[in-house]
Design an enzyme around this catalytic site. Structure first.
Site, short mmCIF file in Angstrom:
data_model
loop_
_atom_site.label_atom_id
_atom_site.label_comp_id
_atom_site.label_asym_id
_atom_site.label_seq_id
_atom_site.Cartn_x
_atom_site.Cartn_y
_atom_site.Cartn_z
N CYS A 109 2.21 -4.99 7.17
CA CYS A 109 1.94 -4.90 5.86
C CYS A 109 3.14 -4.00 5.18
O CYS A 109 3.93 -3.75 5.78
CB CYS A 109 0.68 -3.95 5.63
SG CYS A 109 -0.80 -5.01 5.77
N HIS B 62 0.86 -1.29 0.04
CA HIS B 62 -0.13 0.03 0.10
C HIS B 62 0.78 1.34 -0.13
O HIS B 62 1.86 1.24 0.22
CB HIS B 62 -1.19 0.15 1.22
CG HIS B 62 -0.38 0.22 2.46
ND1 HIS B 62 -0.10 1.33 3.21
CD2 HIS B 62 0.12 -0.95 3.45
CE1 HIS B 62 0.53 1.02 4.28
NE2 HIS B 62 0.69 -0.23 4.51
#
Length: 522
Positions: free
Chosen positions: A441, A422
């Site tokens: 992440c 992301h």
């Protein structure tokens, strides 16, 4: 050299037959049976010279970071002498035949897919190691020619990174045999322009790994010749460049100053570097098979992402990965879709460990962070109505926007740990040399460019920039899925031929080396 019994050598390679041989074949494993099926049940190891070639090939497995003694080459020689000495003892010869082939197949399996089961080392391992895929016909043909080493080459990973690690292992073992490299004193902090004996030791240290341009010649050997060698005590521009290259290869700030972190990397022993290379050769054996031509590879310990595009080009970017206590897992999946202008639902671990303590201290934290409180069914709740000491199944969700932790775009792929690639509003983190800063992440520098490449390469009619500018939260499905691999490398071959050593941020190397060195049962 294994002595070749004259009677055994006089037997034809296909002479082993009868009830004893059929009994051994009947008890063989599926892989062993497949080998003899492609050979029409012809035996392999009834010739002492061929057995000796197997012994020699097993002895060379240390070049792949494996332990030759695991495969008992000495024991194999003794069993060969006993079995082949009497060509009339069909049962002994049949037992030895199967034992030698089983030993060879175990070695080939370890060479192709690795000796260690990664799932036993790490609970967050989600990357399947494919079953061995040995070309029995090619192996059999090599054995018939007496070329056991060629049979081993059939199993050895053929990818360039593996070969470069293999060459690097040989290089560092040569350094070890030559006495290693000098250790710099811990009080030595060296800067460009410094001079002295500490600078000379620094030159020797860098020259030992191949930086020959910094090596200083000894003028006493050639007293009548004016040497054009560098002053061994001077921290000159050439030495600065060598230090900066070393720093880049060790994920250090490349300022040319030998401070505490650079000094620590320089003073790692040769044995430690050899073990690090061996660990990563095993990781390569886990990974370097079944890879498509085009895929996204996240190098966790290297804080690096590479997208190998269908046109042969490689797009590369820096990434931020999980902290040591919130590790980014190793996994293989497929990118299925992208989320544009995402909202962010606080994950359970972050909710429990990070957010709830702050909310309990100050309810205004929710408003300042633009966090909405939702029921398990998605209905908006009044924060005042929630018992924050025991909030039950409430969710916290941050709306899309510039301050959203996911930034403006998320690249998604199915997995059990809710991991994805992301964007991030904290772009300054990409400038840091150590980037294990997230909750698991992967934050990607330039993720908008990556998104557009994924759209273009999969034939997905979408404009990433225009969709983001639109402001609407939406999912865009890729017309074709793109494989993605997240893997942990603490040694990486670089384009300049040198090996880049990374800090073992998740402290996995020692456990892997210990498992590699643990004896096996044949």
């Amino acid at each position: 050299m294994l002595a070749a019994p004259a009677l055994a050598q006089s037997e034809a390679p296909g002479a082993l037959s009868g009830e004893a041989w059929q009994t051994q074949l009947a008890d063989a494993s599926a892989r062993l049976s497949r080998l003899y099926q492609v050979r029409s049940e012809r035996p392999i190891w009834q010739d002492a010279q061929r057995v000796e070639a197997l012994v020699q090939a097993l002895g060379k497995l240390d070049a792949d970071g494996l332990v030759p003694e695991d495969y008992r080459p000495g024991e194999l020689q003794e069993k060969a002498r006993a079995a082949l000495a009497d060509p009339t003892n069909a049962e002994a010869r049949a037992r030895f035949e199967i034992h030698a082939s089983r030993t060879m197949l175990m070695a080939l399996t370890h060479l192709q897919r690795g000796k260690v089961d990664p799932q036993r080392l790490s609970s967050d391992w989600e990357l399947d190691v494919e079953p061995p895929d040995l070309d029995m016909a090619a192996i059999s043909q090599a054995l018939d020619k007496g070329n056991v080493e060629a049979a081993f080459d059939q199993a050895r990973p053929s990818f360039d990174p593996y070969q470069q690690l293999r060459e690097g292992l040989a290089h560092y073992r040569r350094i070890d045999r030559q006495g290693g490299w000098p250790t710099l004193k811990h009080e030595d902090v060296l800067r460009p322009g410094d001079s002295g004996e500490s600078v000379e030791r620094l030159r020797e240290r860098l020259a030992a790994i191949g930086n020959t341009e910094v090596a200083a010649a000894d003028a006493s050997f050639y007293p009548t010749i004016e040497l054009k060698a560098p002053n061994p005590h001077a921290y000159d521009d050439t030495l600065v460049e060598a230090v900066q290259r070393f720093q880049r290869h060790h994920l250090l700030a490349d300022d040319g100053i030998v401070g505490p972190r650079t000094l620590k990397a320089l003073n790692m022993s040769v044995d430690q570097r050899i073990d690090q290379i061996r660990a990563n050769m095993e990781r390569a054996r886990w990974l370097l098979h079944g890879l498509p031509e085009s895929f996204v590879l996240v190098d966790i310990a290297g804080y690096d992402l590479r997208y190998f595009r269908p046109n042969g080009e490689t797009w590369r970017s820096r990434v931020v990965v999980g902290r040591p206590y919130r590790r980014t897992p190793s996994m293989r999946s497929e990118i299925t879709h992208l989320t544009i202008n995402p909202t962010w639902t606080v994950p359970p671990t972050i909710m429990r460990e990070d957010v709830l303590p702050k909310v309990r201290r100050d309810l205004g934290y929710l408003q300042r962070q633009n966090l909405s409180v939702l029921s398990p069914s998605g209905e908006r709740l009044d924060p005042q109505s929630v018992d924050w000491s025991n909030p039950g199944g409430v969710m916290l969700r941050q709306q899309a926007g510039a301050s959203n932790p996911l930034g403006r775009l998320v690249v998604r792929f199915p997995n059990d740990q809710m991991i994805y690639l992301h964007d991030t509003p904290s772009r300054g983190q990409f400038a840091r040399s150590k980037r294990a800063l997230s909750s698991g992440c992967i934050r990607v520098e330039g993720v908008m460019e990556l998104a557009q490449l994924l759209f273009d390469d999969t034939g997905t009619p979408a404009d990433a920039s225009r969709l983001v500018a639109d402001g609407e939260t939406r999912n865009v499905l890729l017309d074709r899925h793109v494989p993605v691999v997240l893997h942990y490398w603490t040694v990486q071959p670089e384009p300049d031929g040198e090996l880049a050593f990374r800090p073992d941020i998740y402290e996995r190397d020692d456990d892997l080396v210990e498992a590699l060195d643990k004896p096996i049962t044949l």
